[in-house]
Design a protein around this motif. Structure first.
Motif, PDB file in Angstrom:
ATOM      1  N   SER A 197       0.833  -1.208   0.000  1.00 34.01           N
ATOM      2  CA  SER A 197       0.000   0.000   0.000  1.00 34.01           C
ATOM      3  C   SER A 197       0.869   1.260   0.000  1.00 34.01           C
ATOM      4  CB  SER A 197      -0.925   0.011   1.220  1.00 34.01           C
ATOM      5  OG  SER A 197      -1.857  -1.039   1.164  1.00 34.01           O
ATOM      6  N   ILE A 198       1.921   1.237   0.801  1.00 36.08           N
ATOM      7  CA  ILE A 198       2.840   2.394   0.851  1.00 36.08           C
ATOM      8  C   ILE A 198       3.540   2.545  -0.493  1.00 36.08           C
ATOM      9  CG2 ILE A 198       4.836   3.409   2.010  1.00 36.08           C
ATOM     10  CD1 ILE A 198       4.153   1.649   4.450  1.00 36.08           C
ATOM     11  N   LYS A 199       4.085   1.433  -0.990  1.00 40.17           N
ATOM     12  CA  LYS A 199       4.854   1.465  -2.228  1.00 40.17           C
ATOM     13  C   LYS A 199       3.987   1.860  -3.422  1.00 40.17           C
ATOM     14  CE  LYS A 199       8.134  -1.344  -4.898  1.00 40.17           C
ATOM     15  NZ  LYS A 199       8.803  -2.656  -5.025  1.00 40.17           N
ATOM     16  N   GLY A 200       2.781   1.274  -3.491  1.00 40.80           N
ATOM     17  CA  GLY A 200       1.898   1.562  -4.617  1.00 40.80           C
ATOM     18  C   GLY A 200       1.469   3.010  -4.663  1.00 40.80           C
ATOM     19  N   LYS A 201       1.097   3.576  -3.507  1.00 36.99           N
ATOM     20  CA  LYS A 201       0.647   4.970  -3.491  1.00 36.99           C
ATOM     21  C   LYS A 201       1.809   5.914  -3.775  1.00 36.99           C
ATOM     22  CE  LYS A 201      -2.256   8.260  -3.245  1.00 36.99           C
ATOM     23  NZ  LYS A 201      -3.275   8.487  -2.233  1.00 36.99           N
ATOM     24  N   MET A 202       2.974   5.605  -3.218  1.00 36.90           N
ATOM     25  CA  MET A 202       4.128   6.462  -3.451  1.00 36.90           C
ATOM     26  C   MET A 202       4.533   6.436  -4.930  1.00 36.90           C
ATOM     27  SD  MET A 202       7.789   6.462  -1.423  1.00 36.90           S
ATOM     28  CE  MET A 202       6.966   6.104   0.135  1.00 36.90           C
ATOM     29  N   ARG A 203       4.500   5.254  -5.530  1.00 38.49           N
ATOM     30  CA  ARG A 203       4.841   5.149  -6.951  1.00 38.49           C
ATOM     31  C   ARG A 203       3.847   5.936  -7.795  1.00 38.49           C
ATOM     32  NH1 ARG A 203       7.146   0.087 -10.284  1.00 38.49           N
ATOM     33  NH2 ARG A 203       7.248   1.129 -12.300  1.00 38.49           N
ATOM     34  N   ASN A 204       2.568   5.818  -7.462  1.00 40.11           N
ATOM     35  CA  ASN A 204       1.541   6.542  -8.205  1.00 40.11           C
ATOM     36  C   ASN A 204       1.786   8.050  -8.156  1.00 40.11           C
ATOM     37  OD1 ASN A 204      -1.466   7.918  -7.775  1.00 40.11           O
ATOM     38  ND2 ASN A 204      -1.354   6.500  -9.488  1.00 40.11           N
ATOM     39  N   LEU A 205       2.129   8.568  -6.978  1.00 38.95           N
ATOM     40  CA  LEU A 205       2.389   9.998  -6.825  1.00 38.95           C
ATOM     41  C   LEU A 205       3.625  10.420  -7.615  1.00 38.95           C
ATOM     42  CD1 LEU A 205       1.670  10.317  -2.998  1.00 38.95           C
ATOM     43  CD2 LEU A 205       0.272  11.274  -4.843  1.00 38.95           C
ATOM     44  N   MET A 206       4.658   9.563  -7.606  1.00 35.53           N
ATOM     45  CA  MET A 206       5.878   9.889  -8.343  1.00 35.53           C
ATOM     46  C   MET A 206       5.637   9.848  -9.854  1.00 35.53           C
ATOM     47  SD  MET A 206       7.965  10.579  -5.970  1.00 35.53           S
ATOM     48  CE  MET A 206       9.542  10.689  -6.790  1.00 35.53           C
ATOM     49  N   GLU A 207       4.810   8.911 -10.304  1.00 40.66           N
ATOM     50  CA  GLU A 207       4.497   8.848 -11.734  1.00 40.66           C
ATOM     51  C   GLU A 207       3.717  10.074 -12.185  1.00 40.66           C
ATOM     52  OE1 GLU A 207       2.600   5.041 -11.998  1.00 40.66           O
ATOM     53  OE2 GLU A 207       4.408   4.052 -12.720  1.00 40.66           O
ATOM     54  N   MET A 208       2.812  10.556 -11.330  1.00 38.78           N
ATOM     55  CA  MET A 208       2.057  11.759 -11.679  1.00 38.78           C
ATOM     56  C   MET A 208       2.981  12.972 -11.790  1.00 38.78           C
ATOM     57  SD  MET A 208      -1.645  11.615  -9.798  1.00 38.78           S
ATOM     58  CE  MET A 208      -1.064  11.353  -8.136  1.00 38.78           C
ATOM     59  N   LYS A 209       4.059  12.969 -11.027  1.00 46.64           N
ATOM     60  CA  LYS A 209       4.979  14.112 -11.047  1.00 46.64           C
ATOM     61  C   LYS A 209       6.006  14.014 -12.176  1.00 46.64           C
ATOM     62  CE  LYS A 209       7.992  16.876  -8.074  1.00 46.64           C
ATOM     63  NZ  LYS A 209       9.035  17.130  -9.065  1.00 46.64           N
ATOM     64  N   TYR A 210       6.536  12.812 -12.406  1.00 45.13           N
ATOM     65  CA  TYR A 210       7.681  12.679 -13.302  1.00 45.13           C
ATOM     66  C   TYR A 210       7.391  12.039 -14.650  1.00 45.13           C
ATOM     67  CZ  TYR A 210      10.955  14.089  -9.671  1.00 45.13           C
ATOM     68  OH  TYR A 210      11.653  14.810  -8.730  1.00 45.13           O
ATOM     69  N   SER A 211       6.286  11.293 -14.774  1.00 49.51           N
ATOM     70  CA  SER A 211       6.071  10.522 -15.988  1.00 49.51           C
ATOM     71  C   SER A 211       4.775  10.911 -16.673  1.00 49.51           C
ATOM     72  CB  SER A 211       6.050   9.024 -15.640  1.00 49.51           C
ATOM     73  OG  SER A 211       5.727   8.272 -16.782  1.00 49.51           O
ATOM     74  N   LYS A 212       4.738  10.755 -17.997  1.00 54.97           N
ATOM     75  CA  LYS A 212       3.525  11.054 -18.752  1.00 54.97           C
ATOM     76  C   LYS A 212       2.669   9.812 -18.964  1.00 54.97           C
ATOM     77  CE  LYS A 212       4.920  15.203 -21.227  1.00 54.97           C
ATOM     78  NZ  LYS A 212       5.097  15.823 -22.549  1.00 54.97           N
ATOM     79  N   TYR A 213       3.128   8.677 -18.480  1.00 59.14           N
ATOM     80  CA  TYR A 213       2.288   7.486 -18.538  1.00 59.14           C
ATOM     81  C   TYR A 213       2.520   6.669 -17.278  1.00 59.14           C
ATOM     82  CZ  TYR A 213       6.339   4.610 -19.910  1.00 59.14           C
ATOM     83  OH  TYR A 213       7.541   3.968 -19.947  1.00 59.14           O
ATOM     84  N   THR A 214       1.572   5.789 -16.964  1.00 61.46           N
ATOM     85  CA  THR A 214       1.654   5.023 -15.730  1.00 61.46           C
ATOM     86  C   THR A 214       1.873   3.555 -16.028  1.00 61.46           C
ATOM     87  OG1 THR A 214      -0.696   4.536 -15.656  1.00 61.46           O
ATOM     88  CG2 THR A 214       0.017   6.613 -14.659  1.00 61.46           C
ATOM     89  N   GLN A 215       2.128   2.796 -14.982  1.00 61.01           N
ATOM     90  CA  GLN A 215       2.343   1.365 -15.119  1.00 61.01           C
ATOM     91  C   GLN A 215       1.090   0.678 -15.659  1.00 61.01           C
ATOM     92  OE1 GLN A 215       2.979  -0.770 -11.435  1.00 61.01           O
ATOM     93  NE2 GLN A 215       4.659  -1.920 -12.311  1.00 61.01           N
ATOM     94  N   ARG A 216      -0.076   1.303 -15.456  1.00 57.61           N
ATOM     95  CA  ARG A 216      -1.341   0.675 -15.878  1.00 57.61           C
ATOM     96  C   ARG A 216      -1.380   0.477 -17.388  1.00 57.61           C
ATOM     97  NH1 ARG A 216      -6.721   3.446 -13.848  1.00 57.61           N
ATOM     98  NH2 ARG A 216      -5.821   2.718 -11.894  1.00 57.61           N
ATOM     99  N   THR A 217      -0.969   1.485 -18.149  1.00 59.19           N
ATOM    100  CA  THR A 217      -1.019   1.363 -19.604  1.00 59.19           C
ATOM    101  C   THR A 217       0.259   0.741 -20.150  1.00 59.19           C
ATOM    102  OG1 THR A 217      -0.060   3.554 -19.983  1.00 59.19           O
ATOM    103  CG2 THR A 217      -2.447   3.430 -19.737  1.00 59.19           C
ATOM    104  N   GLY A 218       1.384   1.111 -19.560  1.00 60.76           N
ATOM    105  CA  GLY A 218       2.660   0.594 -20.034  1.00 60.76           C
ATOM    106  C   GLY A 218       3.039   1.099 -21.406  1.00 60.76           C
ATOM    107  N   LYS A 219       2.343   2.126 -21.891  1.00 60.78           N
ATOM    108  CA  LYS A 219       2.601   2.639 -23.233  1.00 60.78           C
ATOM    109  C   LYS A 219       3.338   3.973 -23.171  1.00 60.78           C
ATOM    110  CE  LYS A 219      -1.502   0.460 -25.189  1.00 60.78           C
ATOM    111  NZ  LYS A 219      -2.824   0.686 -25.832  1.00 60.78           N
ATOM    112  N   VAL A 220       4.294   4.130 -24.050  1.00 59.30           N
ATOM    113  CA  VAL A 220       5.045   5.376 -24.123  1.00 59.30           C
ATOM    114  C   VAL A 220       4.297   6.365 -24.995  1.00 59.30           C
ATOM    115  CG1 VAL A 220       7.207   6.440 -24.814  1.00 59.30           C
ATOM    116  CG2 VAL A 220       7.219   4.137 -23.859  1.00 59.30           C
TER     117      VAL A 220
END
Length: 247
Positions: free
Chosen positions: A51-74
């Motif tokens: 739960s800690i890791k998943g939420k933290m990763r989600n927040l970091m993806e929103m800040k640094y990445s234009k796509y998430t692990q859910r889609t896996g698409k660039v």
């Protein structure tokens, strides 16, 4: 990849508001709690590392990445900073890709109730003198039907505010540049403090604070020579830690 050292980040997660991370509903009684919190085999609530890791990763993806692990698409329009940011996130949290440098640096263990808090809850003393259940409280919530305006009440189980959990993170250095990933981890902890963990966060649930943080390290040579961890800093809150202190 060769191990350089391991960094150990330990401390307490203090709940600033009630927290609900959903668990099994198999033991619910009619007329009782409608939604349980997750508990260990002894019936004591805990915070899963996932739960800690998943939420933290989600927040970091929103800040640094234009796509998430859910889609896996660039995104074809992704700029260089976003692409680099996503790669760093994969290095920090792990990736399904087989590339060696994407090996996860971070381990987040389950966070269990602090022993002193556990005793207070068991004995109904201190801050938990009026606790309704063994380790938790019930909170009534209403869902309103937008068409009929009728209320649908339900009772959620929450871990009460001021509960404290002992957390443990392990960060593995494989490259000298991993210092930037450690900085990213501390940033992720700050983002999580300013967000929430678990369910119903938009209604005030799941506010946390990382406190009494101790950071220590153990080099590859320390393992060879059976040496103990060396403390780098201790007794800090997350916003008091300067990455330069860790170099």
């Amino acid at each position: 990849m060769q191990l350089i050292k391991k960094i150990f980040i330990n401390g307490k997660i203090r709940l600033l508001s009630g927290m609900h991370i959903g668990g099994s509903s198999s033991a619910l009684d009619i007329g009782g709690i409608d939604s349980n919190v997750i508990k260990d085999a002894n019936g004591v609530p805990y915070i899963p590392g996932s739960s800690i890791k998943g939420k933290m990763r989600n927040l970091m993806e929103m800040k640094y990445s234009k796509y998430t692990q859910r889609t896996g698409k660039v995104d074809s329009g992704m700029d260089k900073n976003a692409e680099d940011g996503n790669r760093d996130i994969q290095k920090l949290f792990g990736s399904v890709a087989k590339e060696a440098d994407l090996k996860a640096r971070l381990i987040i263990r389950d966070a269990y109730l602090n022993e002193e808090i556990l005793e207070e809850m068991k004995n109904k003393t201190g801050k938990f003198e009026k606790l309704e259940l063994d380790y938790t409280e019930g909170k009534w919530e209403n869902t309103v039907d937008r068409l009929t305006s009728s209320a649908i009440p339900r009772q959620l189980e929450r871990v009460p505010a001021e509960s404290e959990f002992d957390f443990s993170f392990v960060f593995t250095f494989y490259e000298n540049s991993d210092n930037e990933l450690l900085k990213m981890l501390l940033e992720g902890m700050q983002l999580l403090e300013d967000d929430y963990i678990g369910g119903s966060g938009t209604r005030g649930y799941g506010r946390i604070a990382f406190e009494n943080i101790t950071i220590s390290e153990k080099s590859a040579d320390d393992y060879k020579e059976h040496k103990n961890k060396k403390n780098i800093l201790e007794g800090k809150k997350i916003d008091e830690i300067n990455i330069s202190e860790l170099k």
